[in-house]
Every structure is written in structure tokens, then in C-alpha cells.
Design an enzyme around this catalytic site. Structure first.
Site, PDB file in Angstrom:
ATOM      1  CG  ASP A  40      -5.067  20.958 -75.809  1.00 39.16           C
ATOM      2  OD1 ASP A  40      -4.912  19.769 -76.422  1.00 39.16           O
ATOM      3  OD2 ASP A  40      -4.632  21.465 -74.792  1.00 39.16           O
ATOM      4  CG  ASP A  47      -3.952  15.846 -71.916  1.00 40.09           C
ATOM      5  OD1 ASP A  47      -4.637  15.506 -71.006  1.00 40.09           O
ATOM      6  OD2 ASP A  47      -3.659  15.075 -72.775  1.00 40.09           O
ATOM      7  CG  ASP A  67      -2.220  23.816 -72.926  1.00 39.29           C
ATOM      8  OD1 ASP A  67      -2.801  22.993 -73.658  1.00 39.29           O
ATOM      9  OD2 ASP A  67      -1.035  23.568 -72.359  1.00 39.29           O
TER      10      ASP A  67
END
Length: 225
Positions: A11, A13, A172
Site C-alpha cells: 500500500d 498512503d 496499514d
């Protein structure tokens, strides 16, 4: 016998880069431009990782479909305006560059990205960071259903020819970990991003430092052999 290929998907961001200042600024501008009540910081960070249409539907659930589409367009315009104005690019998290470079140098290891960003946004970010050659497969919101649908991971595996047992998704948010689970691959959650570690229930491992990533992947690979 040589080792099988390994695919590591990241991922962006909240995982590779801390982009919350850019996201919060563009989101505030989008809601102001369309006259919608602005969501708070926690709500905005909670939708990071979703495709923009899904994100706006969550942030403005009572708005009409047209108003939500206007928010998407206004957000894209605001984000692009930040780049034109020379805003500083998001900052890589500590250890991100070193870990990515170390993994990319390993024979048989392929790196990719699975992100809710647009292709234009991702390409611009990677170029600004000097990482445009780090990832051989780039899966973006333009081409797929929103996370946690497994399409991004399944397409990355098809492009690289790597099996699910040899693929890892690093992210995240709960969307990343649920996407990994839906695709039948191992998910490694990171504790420094926008969702609390407790939300990463579908992760096989949760790490606190980028330097812990290679060891976590090796442990998962041993479990699947």
C-alpha cells in the site's frame, strides 16, 4: 532447485509515505468548494485506502450521488493544485527506502504497489521520490473495484506469475488486510499508519518498524511451505 518467485505488494498512503497533510488539505478544500460540512480528521484518515467514490460515500453519506461525485472531482482538483503549487511530496516513513531497495535487490523477489491512488497520482509520487523503477506492477484505483475487493492483488499475481502462497500484501489499514485475506495471500500490517493495530485483525503479522518486514515475510514463507 531454485527458490520460487516472491511478490511483495505495498500500500502507499500510511504504509510507504506519510501523506496525511496532503490528504487532509485536499479534503478540506474539496468540502469547502462544494459547500458540504467538512468531516473531522479522524474520519478522513479512516477512509484512506478506499477509492475516492467509496471514500466520499462514507464521508458524506447523506449527500446525493451528484454531490458525492462533485466531491470526488473537487478533491482531485485540489490535490493536483497542490502539486502545481510546488507542495512538498509526502515523506517516506523511516526505513522505507532502504527496505524497498534491499528487497528489490534480492534475486527472485518482485515488488509491486496496490493503492487507492489514481495512476496519475501514483506515478507523480513515485517520480518525486525517485522510486519509479522500484515496482514492476502498479495496481491503482482507476482499474479496479475499491479495496477490500481482491482484484488488485489477483491482477498483480497474474501479471507476475506468482502464486498466492508466495505473495504478501503490506499495508496499514483493515482494507489492505481484508483485501489480502479475500485474495488468499498473507497480509502484514504496519503499526505506524492510519488505522490502529487493533483494526488489523486479518493480518498474519503486524510490524512496528520497516526493518522488521524481511523477517516477518521469511517467517510467513516458512509457515506456508
Amino acid at each position: 532447485m531454485t527458490d520460487r518467485l516472491r511478490l511483495i505488494l505495498f500500500d502507499v498512503d500510511g504504509t510507504l509515505v506519510d501523506s496525511q497533510a496532503s490528504i487532509l488539505g485536499a479534503m478540506a478544500a474539496a468540502f469547502a468548494a462544494t459547500g458540504q460540512p467538512a468531516p473531522d480528521r479522524a474520519a478522513v484518515l479512516g477512509i484512506v485506502g478506499l477509492s475516492l467514490d467509496h471514500a466520499m460515500a462514507r464521508l458524506a453519506p447523506t449527500a446525493t450521488a451528484k454531490a458525492q461525485a462533485d466531491l470526488v472531482a473537487a478533491y482531485k482538483d485540489a490535490f493536483f493544485a497542490q502539486r502545481l503549487a510546488g507542495a512538498a511530496p509526502p515523506i517516506l516513513y523511516p526505513g522505507a527506502r532502504e527496505t524497498v531497495e534491499r528487497l528489490a535487490a534480492q534475486p527472485g523477489t518482485l515488488l509491486g504497489v496496490a493503492t487507492g491512488k489514481s495512476r496519475r497520482g501514483l506515478d507523480a509520487l513515485l517520480e518525486s521520490l525517485g522510486m519509479e523503477r522500484s515496482f514492476i506492477t502498479r495496481q491503482v484505483a482507476d482499474d479496479h473495484p475499491s479495496k477490500p475487493h481482491p482484484s488488485m492483488i489477483l491482477t498483480a499475481m497474474a501479471e507476475t506469475g506468482v502464486a498466492a502462497a508466495d505473495t504478501v500484501m503490506v499495508g496499514d489499514t483493515s482494507y489492505d488486510m481484508d483485501m489480502a485475506q479475500a485474495a488468499g495471500v498473507a497480509g502484514i500490517g504496519v503499526s505506524w499508519g492510519y488505522h490502529a493495530p487493533a483494526a488489523l485483525a486479518a493480518a498474519r503479522r503486524v510490524i512496528d518498524r520497516f526493518g522488521d518486514l524481511p523477517g516477518a515475510m521469511d517467517a510467513i514463507r516458512k509457515e506456508t511451505r
